[in-house]
Structure formats: structure tokens, C-alpha cells
Design an enzyme around this catalytic site. Structure first.
Site, mmCIF file in Angstrom:
data_model
loop_
_atom_site.group_PDB
_atom_site.id
_atom_site.type_symbol
_atom_site.label_atom_id
_atom_site.label_comp_id
_atom_site.label_asym_id
_atom_site.label_seq_id
_atom_site.Cartn_x
_atom_site.Cartn_y
_atom_site.Cartn_z
ATOM 1 N N ARG A 1 -3.292 71.168 41.424
ATOM 2 C CA ARG A 1 -2.295 72.010 40.635
ATOM 3 C C ARG A 1 -0.836 71.739 40.832
ATOM 4 O O ARG A 1 -0.237 72.056 41.719
ATOM 5 C CB ARG A 1 -2.671 73.507 41.077
ATOM 6 C CG ARG A 1 -4.256 73.881 40.932
ATOM 7 C CD ARG A 1 -4.365 75.062 41.565
ATOM 8 N NE ARG A 1 -5.660 75.670 41.354
ATOM 9 C CZ ARG A 1 -6.143 76.794 41.875
ATOM 10 N NH1 ARG A 1 -5.484 77.373 42.742
ATOM 11 N NH2 ARG A 1 -7.425 77.281 41.757
ATOM 12 N N ASP B 1 3.108 71.878 40.012
ATOM 13 C CA ASP B 1 4.036 73.059 40.019
ATOM 14 C C ASP B 1 4.791 72.960 38.804
ATOM 15 O O ASP B 1 4.728 71.942 38.008
ATOM 16 C CB ASP B 1 5.176 72.982 41.201
ATOM 17 C CG ASP B 1 4.344 73.459 42.398
ATOM 18 O OD1 ASP B 1 3.427 74.073 42.434
ATOM 19 O OD2 ASP B 1 4.921 72.994 43.555
ATOM 20 N N TYR C 1 1.143 60.067 44.387
ATOM 21 C CA TYR C 1 2.133 60.687 43.730
ATOM 22 C C TYR C 1 3.397 59.699 43.529
ATOM 23 O O TYR C 1 3.570 58.987 44.757
ATOM 24 C CB TYR C 1 2.689 62.012 44.650
ATOM 25 C CG TYR C 1 1.825 62.979 44.318
ATOM 26 C CD1 TYR C 1 2.336 63.958 43.399
ATOM 27 C CD2 TYR C 1 0.809 63.349 45.125
ATOM 28 C CE1 TYR C 1 1.405 65.186 42.886
ATOM 29 C CE2 TYR C 1 0.217 64.727 44.735
ATOM 30 C CZ TYR C 1 0.331 65.403 43.724
ATOM 31 O OH TYR C 1 -0.484 66.596 43.500
ATOM 32 N N ARG D 1 7.531 66.952 47.996
ATOM 33 C CA ARG D 1 9.069 67.278 47.501
ATOM 34 C C ARG D 1 9.927 67.485 49.071
ATOM 35 O O ARG D 1 10.975 67.165 49.249
ATOM 36 C CB ARG D 1 9.152 68.494 46.703
ATOM 37 C CG ARG D 1 8.773 68.186 45.336
ATOM 38 C CD ARG D 1 8.668 69.225 44.485
ATOM 39 N NE ARG D 1 9.706 70.155 44.386
ATOM 40 C CZ ARG D 1 9.941 71.632 44.171
ATOM 41 N NH1 ARG D 1 8.644 72.202 43.747
ATOM 42 N NH2 ARG D 1 10.922 71.982 44.167
#
Length: 259
Positions: free
Chosen positions: A53, A55, A114, A205
């Protein structure tokens, strides 16, 4: 009902994230709306399930989701039909394929990959605006690699997860952090590649924001090890903005899109 896996690319800027939310645009809702024009089950409110999921503002080049459909589609025709109904939104179905009933986009996944794009350039971004994090000073890639080495392996990542994270445990195994550096016109781009079976909320992040502080000279590489050992969110560096982050791959024991 036949189950299909979808490989999905999207620009996260217009969306509140992957997950459907009342009265807010989401990638999930956009795809379910397109499926509702093609399939009786989705017209009645069926849902799709994604590998991760993302952001608000986060992008994807290879998100994976599964859907149970009433009709046994040819995969190519399903992807073409969905792309027709998704226009003009920045969402594309790269591939669709029939998968076994026990395939699960989230729970069958063995790894997620990622990419985070960070650029140093004094002039404002034009073509990459909203697609990268831009900083105004060059970074020491060697120091960032030295710092990142402290994070690879199995650790308690409490320092690097959001206070809102719902994961049962902060312990995760980070399999890889690779940092590439390349020249761009009047600047440099740094690409952070992170790979793990799963990630905590805001973990990527938080890590990249902390490594940027090392690259800028504000932190020593050893301070990252100290922050990890602290198991304290307050020890984390700044959380970098979402728009440089891309979900770029999901691994499975058997790649459903191999053919």
C-alpha cells in the site's frame, strides 16, 4: 472465479495513495472503477489486493495486485481493456495474467524492491518535478554507502518506522541497500535501491532521509549505527518526501508474468 495478477505502473501525484479512501482519489479505486465497467463482480463492489500500500505521492513501476473476476479473460485483452477505461489517469496495466487460486499478491510475495531518486541541482527541476527529491548541495555517496552498511541485515528498525506503523514487530531483514551516483545536466542524481521481504511504514523514506544527512556531512556514518541501536524514533533523521519513492518490483516463488 478465475484469479488474475496485474502488474501496474502509476504516477502517485494525483492520488491519496494506493488504498481506497472515501471521497479521495486512490490508485485502487481507479482500477476497481475500470474493472467495474468490465466485470459484474466489480460492478457490485468487489475489491483488488495489492502487494504493498504505497502512500500519497509515491509512485510505482511494478506494483502487483490480484483480482477475482467473473469472466475468464485473455490476459492481453484484459490489460488492453483496463488501460482503455483508465484513461486519462496516470495508471497503466503493464501485464495481466491468469494465476492459481492460491496466489496472493501480498502474502505470496517473497521480496519487495524500492527505488528512491534524489537529485542535487541548483536550478529547479522541470521534467522531473514531482518525481524526485531535489537538494541544493552535492552528497558524498561513499559516506552514504558506509552508513547504509550498518542497516543491512536483521535488525529492530523501531528508529526507522512511523509512529503510525501497524506492523506486529519492528524486526525486519533488509537484504540490500545499493546507492548509485550519476551525472545529470548541472548536477548529480543518487539512486537508492532497497530490497527486503517486507518493509515497515515509512521505513524507506526514513532511511533515505537519514542517509542524506550523512551525505551532506551533517551526520557521521557511525551515527546511523547509533540511531539504529537506540530503537527510538526520535533518533531518526528527517523523513524524506514521498515523491522520490517508487515501488519497482515484487518477487514471488514463481513469477506470474514470466511468460
Amino acid at each position: 472465479m478465475p484469479r488474475f495478477a496485474l502488474k501496474i505502473e502509476y504516477d502517485g501525484r494525483p492520488f491519496s495513495g494506493w488504498q481506497a479512501q472515501a471521497d479521495r482519489p486512490s490508485v485502487q479505486s481507479a482500477i476497481e472503477s475500470a474493472l467495474g465497467r468490465l466485470d459484474a463482480g466489480f460492478a457490485a463492489g468487489a475489491r483488488i489486493t495489492a502487494a504493498g500500500r504505497t502512500d500519497a505521492g509515491v509512485h510505482a513501476t511494478a506494483q502487483v495486485a490480484h483480482a477475482d473476476l467473473a469472466r475468464d479473460w485473455d490476459g492481453f485483452r484484459l490489460a488492453e481493456a483496463l488501460n482503455f477505461h483508465l484513461r486519462p489517469l496516470p495508471v497503466a496495466i503493464l501485464a495481466a495474467t491468469r494465476v492459481p487460486e492460491d496466489f496472493h499478491a501480498r502474502f505470496s510475495a517473497t521480496e519487495r524492491r524500492y527505488l528512491f531518486r534524489l537529485q542535487f541541482r541548483r536550478a529547479p527541476a522541470t521534467h522531473d518535478r514531482g518525481l524526485i527529491w531535489q537538494v541544493l548541495q552535492s552528497l558524498d555517496a561513499g559516506a552514504m554507502r558506509q552508513a547504509a552498511a550498518h542497516l543491512v541485515g536483521r535488525h529492530d528498525f523501531t528508529t526507522f518506522r512511523s509512529a503510525m506503523c501497524q506492523a506486529a514487530s519492528p524486526v525486519k531483514t533488509l537484504d540490500e541497500i545499493a546507492i548509485e551516483e550519476a551525472a545529470i545536466p548541472h548536477g548529480r542524481e543518487y539512486r537508492f535501491h532497497l530490497r527486503a521481504r517486507s518493509f515497515l511504514h515509512n521505513q524507506v523514506r526514513s532511511i533515505v532521509g537519514t542517509l542524506e544527512r550523512v551525505g551532506a556531512g551533517a551526520w557521521s556514518p557511525d551515527r546511523v549505527a547509533q540511531a539504529l541501536a537506540a530503537r527510538d524514533r526520535a533518533a531518526c533523521g528527517p523523513v524524506c518526501p514521498p515523491h522520490g519513492l517508487y515501488l519497482c518490483g515484487v518477487g514471488y516463488p514463481c513469477d506470474p508474468f514470466a511468460d
